[in-house]
Every structure is written in C-alpha cells, then in structure tokens.
Design an enzyme around this catalytic site. Sequence first.
Site, PDB file in Angstrom:
ATOM      1  N   SER A 208      49.094  21.362  43.772  1.00 31.98           N
ATOM      2  CA  SER A 208      49.839  20.108  43.666  1.00 31.98           C
ATOM      3  C   SER A 208      51.084  20.189  44.533  1.00 31.98           C
ATOM      4  O   SER A 208      51.600  21.285  44.800  1.00 31.98           O
ATOM      5  CB  SER A 208      50.245  19.871  42.212  1.00 31.98           C
ATOM      6  OG  SER A 208      51.218  18.853  42.110  1.00 31.98           O
TER       7      SER A 208
ATOM      8  N   LYS B 139      50.623  25.826  39.600  1.00 33.00           N
ATOM      9  CA  LYS B 139      50.000  25.332  40.823  1.00 33.00           C
ATOM     10  C   LYS B 139      50.352  26.199  42.026  1.00 33.00           C
ATOM     11  O   LYS B 139      49.524  26.389  42.925  1.00 33.00           O
ATOM     12  CB  LYS B 139      50.408  23.876  41.070  1.00 33.00           C
ATOM     13  CG  LYS B 139      49.802  22.897  40.073  1.00 33.00           C
ATOM     14  CD  LYS B 139      48.283  22.987  40.028  1.00 33.00           C
ATOM     15  CE  LYS B 139      47.640  21.851  39.283  1.00 33.00           C
ATOM     16  NZ  LYS B 139      46.172  21.984  39.191  1.00 33.00           N
TER      17      LYS B 139
ATOM     18  N   TYR C 113      54.143  23.406  35.248  1.00 30.25           N
ATOM     19  CA  TYR C 113      53.061  22.914  36.109  1.00 30.25           C
ATOM     20  C   TYR C 113      53.227  23.425  37.542  1.00 30.25           C
ATOM     21  O   TYR C 113      52.268  23.880  38.180  1.00 30.25           O
ATOM     22  CB  TYR C 113      53.089  21.387  36.068  1.00 30.25           C
ATOM     23  CG  TYR C 113      52.015  20.679  36.841  1.00 30.25           C
ATOM     24  CD1 TYR C 113      50.702  20.637  36.380  1.00 30.25           C
ATOM     25  CD2 TYR C 113      52.316  20.004  38.023  1.00 30.25           C
ATOM     26  CE1 TYR C 113      49.718  19.942  37.088  1.00 30.25           C
ATOM     27  CE2 TYR C 113      51.350  19.311  38.723  1.00 30.25           C
ATOM     28  CZ  TYR C 113      50.051  19.285  38.256  1.00 30.25           C
ATOM     29  OH  TYR C 113      49.087  18.594  38.961  1.00 30.25           O
TER      30      TYR C 113
END
Length: 304
Positions: free
Chosen positions: A153, A170, A166
């Site tokens: 991401s 990622k 997150y």
Amino acid sequence: MSEIKFDNRVAIITGAGGGLGRSHALALAARGVKVVVNDLGGSVDGSGSSATMAENIVAEIEAAGGEAIANGANVTKMDDVQAMVAQAIDKWGKVDILINNAGILRDKSFSKMEMSDFRLVVDVHLIGSANCTKAVWNHMKENGYGRIVMTTSSSGMYGNFGQTNYGAAKAGLSGMMRTLCLEGAKYNIRVNTLSPTARSRMTENLMPEEILEKLTVESVSAGLVYLCCDDAPNRMILCAGAGGYSETKVFETQGINLAEGDQTAENVAANIDKIRDTAGQEEFTNGGQQGAKFLTRVQKGEFT
C-alpha cells in the site's frame, strides 16, 4: 500485443470474498485459472466470520463456466493455511499462483492505538502472507514454477496518518518480496507486489463518491493478472489505480565516505546536502550492494 494466457494454472487468492480479492478471482477465472476463493468472511476490522462470501464468489465463477472452490481458512493460523493448500492439491494436483490479498484495518493515531490492534493488523497482513507463502513454497520449488503476489500500500511506502500498524505490515511485505524473489529465482518462482488504489470496504468511507467511481477494482486486477502470468517480472512493485499504472522503486544516493578520524555527527551534519544529493543514485537488488559501495571506496581511498 499477444494475449496473456494461463495454461491449466491453479491459484489461491486470500481475502477473495469481496472487493479487490473478488475482482482478482473473477479476472483469473475468466482466463481459465482454477481458483481457491479464500475468505474468512469477517468485517473490515477482522471481527466475525462467515463462509457465505467465498461461496458466493465460487457460484459466480461457476455460473460463468469456470472452476473454483471456497475456503474459509484464517491466514493467521498455519494449520488452516496448510489445510487450504492441501485442499487445492487434492482437488487439482498443484498450486501455481498465490495472491496474498487478505487484510483488515484498525486505524487510530499511534498515541491512541492499543498494541493488540497493532499486532492483529500485522498478523493478518504480514504473518498471514508469510504463512500462505511458506505453505506453498516448497511445493512450488519441487514443481519448478510459482507466481506469488504480495499486496502492499502507499501507506507502507510513504506513510499515512493513523495507520502505523497497517503501514508497518505493508512495508514488511515489500521487504519480504525483495528477499523471496532472490531465493526463488532459480526455481522459476517469481515474487512481485501490487500496490492498489481502489474502491473497497476499506476505502469507501475515505473518499468522495465522484472519486470512488473512478477507482474500479477491475483496473487494479488488470495489473494483478500480469504479475502472475508466465511472463511475469520478478521483484516489481506495480502501483495501479483508476487506470493509472506505475512502478515504485527504492533508490540509494551516492552519498559520501568520511575518513576514520572524520566520522563524527558534526561532519555528517556538515555534509548532509551531499548525502542527500540524488545525482547518480542507484537501485540495488540485494542488501550486499550497499556495503560493497562503501567498502570499495575505502579500498580505493576515496574520502570526502
């Protein structure tokens, strides 16, 4: 441009019950790939479970003339993952393609985030992808063929407020890809990473409707199909969204070398513009190249 074809290939796609995963499954199945549709059936934050989501996608694929089976494995549990791989091999004799797509969100600023939420997001995205990759790795080595796609991401590459968990997960996936592609190359296992920007359960509350309409999952899946075909690259981070496609690379500046007696914080500060100068920057493909750059200069007596 010749058509991209898949000859009797079998794919496992995690998190394929909706959004991007569903689109990936339908796109590959439309090209003749036999698909294991994996989805725990939970909510965006990872709570709950239901087999219905995966079963619905299987029904769609079968209605279109394709082959698919549903699987509800929790990617954070290695026993579940190994059973999923065994199911695919029992059904079709092999696994050629793995798409690590499963993920959840638990966004909060770091000061307010519970470490349990940090750990869970890392477990699903990073450890879940490692579990699935480990479960197919030796099988692919023995078969002399494998195509593995991680899902990263922009948050992992550039950062995003409220997504330390997150973003860390990622970023870890990109790092895992860079090593696995080296270890798998001689076995014809190619490992790449997709960085999507698409409308999904994770993004639909973050952007206005007129923007979301452009962010189709199908445009991202076009890139995914390329990353797992026979002629796929190796070690690529392909960014895809709204019909745009680009590549993210990590470059290192030429930097400087300081002589032994000059290696002080003050001299680093005094030379920071030279250290950050992008002229002549390079893309390295393994970690040893960085050390080799500095040591070669030492051997040649090249100091600032």
